[in-house]
Design an enzyme around this catalytic site. Sequence first.
Site, PDB file in Angstrom:
ATOM      1  N   LYS A 215     -25.991   5.492 -25.671  1.00 15.40           N
ATOM      2  CA  LYS A 215     -26.708   5.446 -26.944  1.00 15.40           C
ATOM      3  C   LYS A 215     -28.167   5.122 -26.658  1.00 15.40           C
ATOM      4  CE  LYS A 215     -26.870   2.902 -31.303  1.00 15.40           C
ATOM      5  NZ  LYS A 215     -26.148   1.993 -32.207  1.00 15.40           N
ATOM      6  N   LYS A 268     -25.171   9.667 -28.097  1.00 12.03           N
ATOM      7  CA  LYS A 268     -25.864   9.539 -29.379  1.00 12.03           C
ATOM      8  C   LYS A 268     -27.348   9.306 -29.151  1.00 12.03           C
ATOM      9  CE  LYS A 268     -26.199   6.362 -33.175  1.00 12.03           C
ATOM     10  NZ  LYS A 268     -25.854   5.074 -33.703  1.00 12.03           N
TER      11      LYS A 268
END
Length: 347
Positions: A215, A268
């Site tokens: 992320k 992400k």
Amino acid sequence: MIEERPFTPQAATHAPTFPTLRPRRLRRTPALRRMVRETTLSPADFIFPLFVTHGHGVRREIPSMPGQYQLSVDQLPAEAETVARLGIPAVILFGIPRVKDAIGSENFAEDGIVQQAVRALKAAVPELVVITDVCMCEYTDHGHCGIVREAPGGAFEIDNDATLEILGRVAVSHAEAGADIVAPSGMMDGMVAAIRQALDAAGHHQVAILSYAAKYASAFYGPFRDAAQSPPQFGDRRSHQMDPANAREALREVALDVAEGADMVMVKPALAYLDIIRAVRERFDLPVAAYNVSGEYAMVKAAARNGWIDGRGVTLELLTAIKRAGADLILTYFAKEVAQWLQSNES
Ligand code: PBG
């Protein structure tokens, strides 16, 4: 100077250099194109994010995310039925607590907003896969993803190991409410192992972990932070979320989470990170999810509203690209809309 010559059929009689190789043969008709299509989208690929808030009868549209809502718990049964009817297997829940404090207590309260939401969804549609986001930022008054402590020199830092204990309690509390999968998103070192251990110790062996493994510290999360009311009140998240410049580091992050017991891993955001999705897909055998985040959604909606792009065409192209890059699952605010298009064969 460019000589202007009128186009005549004679001028177009040159054959390709390799006259037997004509890729256009397989693009000639819709049926042929369908036969050779390498990637297809299905509602089964999608995970739909839901923002849950206290109150009754609340259905508040999020200004920077047209078509997405903060919903109160009483709205969830109808939402669950819609999602299931469209063939979308799963939702991921984000809670907006009544009160925020230093350790995000509502996140592990038996009657917290997410716990109530999980129970309501499971009661309405038992087969719907319910995923909960396990992070502290929506629940803490400082908006950070962990326990904040003062660092030498008057700065602040996030206490990694103290945070792990809380994340374990949160995961167990979500599991007790009936979550099928918990998804730690705080990028703390050791979070997957700590959560696995806490879940197993409480007898929740069957609850899976979808780790937000790679992320990035991304500017694409802006609209989400409005939706979840979770911006950091000071500082930023660059001491735990990844530097967008790094790719090899993402593979180290994923390898660690796999070793710690993650059942699925996530990259992400998605669109600016298709290379990372591809690299993770090639290196690991676990299901790979990609989060098509709020800023990516907002950009498409804004441009489409202005008539600058064809919203449907761009949406389908982007989601197909995420899947083509190697994602098995896509967390996306477009899930319901696209599932509807796919169902009515409008695509
Ligand atoms: C953290 C979390 C965030 C998102 C999902 N989980 C925000 C953040 O890390 O700042 C962003 C999702 C999106 O932008 O759609 N709880």
